[in-house]
Write an enzyme that holds these catalytic residues in place. Sequence first.
Site, short mmCIF file in Angstrom:
data_model
loop_
_atom_site.label_atom_id
_atom_site.label_comp_id
_atom_site.label_asym_id
_atom_site.label_seq_id
_atom_site.Cartn_x
_atom_site.Cartn_y
_atom_site.Cartn_z
N PRO A 120 32.86 57.93 43.31
CG PRO A 120 34.29 56.47 44.48
CD PRO A 120 32.85 56.89 44.36
CB ALA A 164 50.30 39.10 37.15
CE LYS A 167 41.22 34.24 38.67
NZ LYS A 167 40.53 33.27 39.58
CB ILE A 222 41.98 26.89 48.15
CG1 ILE A 222 42.68 28.24 47.91
CG2 ILE A 222 40.47 27.02 48.06
CD1 ILE A 222 42.60 28.72 46.46
CB THR A 267 39.36 37.32 35.33
OG1 THR A 267 39.15 38.64 34.86
CG2 THR A 267 40.86 37.16 35.61
CG ASP A 268 37.49 40.23 31.06
OD1 ASP A 268 37.93 40.46 32.21
OD2 ASP A 268 36.61 40.92 30.53
CD GLU A 269 40.73 42.65 35.72
OE1 GLU A 269 41.86 42.94 36.12
OE2 GLU A 269 39.69 43.12 36.20
CE1 TYR A 295 41.54 38.59 40.47
CE2 TYR A 295 41.19 40.07 38.61
CZ TYR A 295 40.82 38.96 39.35
OH TYR A 295 39.73 38.21 38.95
P1 NAD Z 1 34.90 37.53 45.88
O1 NAD Z 1 36.09 38.32 46.25
O2 NAD Z 1 33.55 38.11 46.05
O3 NAD Z 1 34.90 36.15 46.65
C1 NAD Z 1 36.05 35.35 46.80
C2 NAD Z 1 35.75 34.26 47.82
O4 NAD Z 1 36.91 33.44 47.94
C3 NAD Z 1 35.41 34.78 49.21
O5 NAD Z 1 34.29 34.11 49.74
C4 NAD Z 1 36.66 34.48 50.02
O6 NAD Z 1 36.40 34.26 51.39
C5 NAD Z 1 37.16 33.22 49.32
N1 NAD Z 1 38.61 33.01 49.50
C6 NAD Z 1 39.61 33.93 49.29
N2 NAD Z 1 40.79 33.39 49.58
C7 NAD Z 1 40.56 32.09 49.96
C8 NAD Z 1 41.40 31.02 50.37
N3 NAD Z 1 42.72 31.16 50.46
N4 NAD Z 1 40.81 29.84 50.69
C9 NAD Z 1 39.46 29.70 50.63
N5 NAD Z 1 38.63 30.68 50.25
C10 NAD Z 1 39.17 31.85 49.91
O7 NAD Z 1 35.15 37.10 44.36
P2 NAD Z 1 34.14 36.95 43.14
O8 NAD Z 1 33.94 38.26 42.51
O9 NAD Z 1 32.99 36.14 43.59
O10 NAD Z 1 35.04 36.09 42.15
C11 NAD Z 1 35.01 34.65 42.18
C12 NAD Z 1 35.94 34.12 41.11
O11 NAD Z 1 35.53 34.59 39.83
C13 NAD Z 1 37.39 34.59 41.27
O12 NAD Z 1 38.24 33.52 40.96
C14 NAD Z 1 37.54 35.71 40.26
O13 NAD Z 1 38.88 35.82 39.81
C15 NAD Z 1 36.61 35.24 39.17
N6 NAD Z 1 36.02 36.31 38.34
C16 NAD Z 1 35.37 37.36 38.91
C17 NAD Z 1 34.75 38.33 38.12
C18 NAD Z 1 34.02 39.50 38.71
O14 NAD Z 1 33.62 40.40 37.96
N7 NAD Z 1 33.78 39.54 40.01
C19 NAD Z 1 34.82 38.21 36.72
C20 NAD Z 1 35.50 37.12 36.16
C21 NAD Z 1 36.09 36.16 36.98
O1 DAU Z 2 36.99 41.79 34.10
C1 DAU Z 2 36.75 40.88 35.14
C2 DAU Z 2 37.20 41.49 36.45
O2 DAU Z 2 36.27 42.50 36.77
C3 DAU Z 2 37.33 40.48 37.58
O3 DAU Z 2 38.31 39.54 37.26
C4 DAU Z 2 37.67 41.18 38.88
O4 DAU Z 2 37.70 40.25 39.95
C5 DAU Z 2 36.63 42.24 39.15
O5 DAU Z 2 36.97 42.96 40.31
C6 DAU Z 2 36.51 43.19 37.96
O6 DAU Z 2 37.69 44.02 37.83
P1 DAU Z 2 37.59 45.60 37.52
O7 DAU Z 2 38.83 46.24 37.98
O8 DAU Z 2 37.14 45.83 36.12
O9 DAU Z 2 36.33 45.94 38.51
P2 DAU Z 2 36.03 47.18 39.46
O10 DAU Z 2 34.59 47.05 39.86
O11 DAU Z 2 37.05 47.33 40.52
O12 DAU Z 2 36.15 48.42 38.46
C7 DAU Z 2 35.34 48.52 37.30
C8 DAU Z 2 35.75 49.78 36.57
O13 DAU Z 2 35.35 50.91 37.36
C9 DAU Z 2 37.25 49.92 36.39
O14 DAU Z 2 37.51 50.54 35.14
C10 DAU Z 2 37.69 50.84 37.52
C11 DAU Z 2 36.47 51.73 37.72
N1 DAU Z 2 36.24 52.20 39.09
C12 DAU Z 2 36.27 51.31 40.11
C13 DAU Z 2 36.06 51.72 41.41
C14 DAU Z 2 36.10 50.73 42.55
C15 DAU Z 2 35.98 53.55 39.32
O15 DAU Z 2 35.92 54.37 38.38
N2 DAU Z 2 35.77 53.96 40.60
C16 DAU Z 2 35.82 53.11 41.66
O16 DAU Z 2 35.65 53.56 42.83
#
Ligand code: NAD
Ligand code: DAU
Length: 354
Positions: free
Chosen positions: A213, A160, A162, A58, A132-134, A158
Site C-alpha cells: 500500500p 504534537a 513528541k 515510564i 523526532t524531526d516530525e 504523534y
Molecule cells: P517503537 O514503537 O518500536 O518502540 C517503542 C517502545 O517503547 C516499545 O518497546 C514499547 O513497549 C515501549 N513503550 C511504549 N510505551 C511505554 C510506556 N508507557 N512505558 C514503557 N515503555 C513503553 O519505537 P521506535 O521506532 O523504536 O522509536 C523509539 C523512539 O525514537 C521514540 O521516542 C520515537 O519517537 C523516536 N524516533 C523514532 C524514529 C523512527 O523512525 N522510528 C525516528 C525518530 C525518532
Molecule cells: O520522521 C521520523 C518519524 O518517522 C518517527 O518519528 C516515527 O516514529 C516513525 O514512525 C516515522 O514516521 P512516518 O510517518 O514518516 O513513518 P511511516 O513508516 O509510517 O511512513 C513513512 C512514509 O510512508 C509516510 O510518508 C507514509 C507512507 N506510508 C506508510 C505506510 C505505513 C505509505 O505510503 N504506506 C503505508 O502503508
Amino acid sequence: MILVTGGAGFIGSNFVLQWLAARDEPVVNLDNLTYAGNLRNLDSVRGDARHIFVRGDIDDPELVAQLLRAHRPRAVLNFAAETHVDRSILGPAEFVRTNIHGTFNLLEAARAYWGGLAGEEQRRFRFLQVSTDEVYGSLSAEEAAFRETTAYAPNSPYAASKAAADHMVRAYHHTYGLPTLTTNCSNNYGPFQFPEKLIPLVIINALAGKPIPVYGDGQNVRDWLYVDDHCSGIRRVLEAAQPGEVYNIGGNSEKNNLEVVRTLCAVLDELRPAPRPYASLIAYVKDRPGHDRRYAIDAGKIRRELGWQPAQNFAGGMRRTVSWYLANTEWSSSVTSGEYQKWMNANYQERGAA
Ligand code: NAD
Ligand code: DAU
C-alpha cells in the site's frame, strides 16, 4: 550504568545491543512491552548480567524513583513512546499519556534523583530525550532542511505529543538546570522494526504476495537513516554534548516513498526472485489525513560540533535490511499474528487494500 526506556522496541533494542557490544557499562532497560515491544529483539543478550530488563511503565512514579535509587544510573535515555503516526490518528489518547505524561514523570523523577546527587556524580548526570524531526512539521520541495532552530509546527497527534515532551525537557533544563540533551532524528529503518512502518511492511507484504500500500501519490519525502547510525549519533551526543543542547540527526538521504518502495522491490527481485517483479504488487491507496509532504534534516551541527556522520548509505542500508528480514522470517511471523491482523484491518480496510 545507564537507564534506557523503551529498550525492547525497534530503536531502543538496537541501541541496547550496540551499547553492550561496544562497552561493559550495564543497562537497565525499562519497557512495558506494548504491541511494539518485543523481548525477542534482545535474545542475543539473554543471560548477560550487564542487561537488566524491567517490565514497567515510564508513567509510574514509584517504579521510576525506585529504579533510580536502586541502580544510580549516570544517565537516563528516553526512547519509550507510542510512535506510529497512523495509530495516533485512529487513537491519540495513549500518545498523550505515554509521550507527554510519561516523559513528564521521568523528568520529575530525574530531577529529584539528580538533585540528591553530589559532586562529580551530579555533574556527569544526563537526561537524553530521543525525539523526532516530525516536531518541525512539513517542508515544501524548495524549503531548506530542518535545523535545530527551526520553529516547532507538529501536524499529527504523534508529532504534537513528541513536541510537547520536547518542550518539557527544555523547560526542565531552563528552569531547574536539569542537564538535558535532545536529539531530533529522521526516519529510521533496519532490523527489528515493527511491520506497521513503511519499510518492514513493504518487505513482509511483498514476500507474502500481498498488495504494497502506497498512500496518496507516493511523492511524500522522508530522510532515511539506518538505525545503527541513529544509535551511534545518540551515543556521541551522550558522551560529548553540553547540557541543554539539541542535535538533529539525519541520513542525508531524502527519497520519496515510491523510490523507497521500488528500491526494496528491486533488492527483493535480486535476493528472492518471484514469478513476477515485486513492484507489480504496488497499490495506491487513500492518503493519510494531514500527511506531511516532506521531512529533511540538516545534520550540520552534529557533524561540525561532535564529528558524527552516518556510516551507512541508503543503498547499503536497504540491502542489509532486506537481508535481515529474509534471514529472520520467524521473527516476522511472531509479530504478525493476532493483534497485528486487527491493526491491518483497522488501517487498511477502509483504504481498500486490506
Ligand atoms: P517503537 O514503537 O518500536 O518502540 C517503542 C517502545 O517503547 C516499545 O518497546 C514499547 O513497549 C515501549 N513503550 C511504549 N510505551 C511505554 C510506556 N508507557 N512505558 C514503557 N515503555 C513503553 O519505537 P521506535 O521506532 O523504536 O522509536 C523509539 C523512539 O525514537 C521514540 O521516542 C520515537 O519517537 C523516536 N524516533 C523514532 C524514529 C523512527 O523512525 N522510528 C525516528 C525518530 C525518532
Ligand atoms: O520522521 C521520523 C518519524 O518517522 C518517527 O518519528 C516515527 O516514529 C516513525 O514512525 C516515522 O514516521 P512516518 O510517518 O514518516 O513513518 P511511516 O513508516 O509510517 O511512513 C513513512 C512514509 O510512508 C509516510 O510518508 C507514509 C507512507 N506510508 C506508510 C505506510 C505505513 C505509505 O505510503 N504506506 C503505508 O502503508
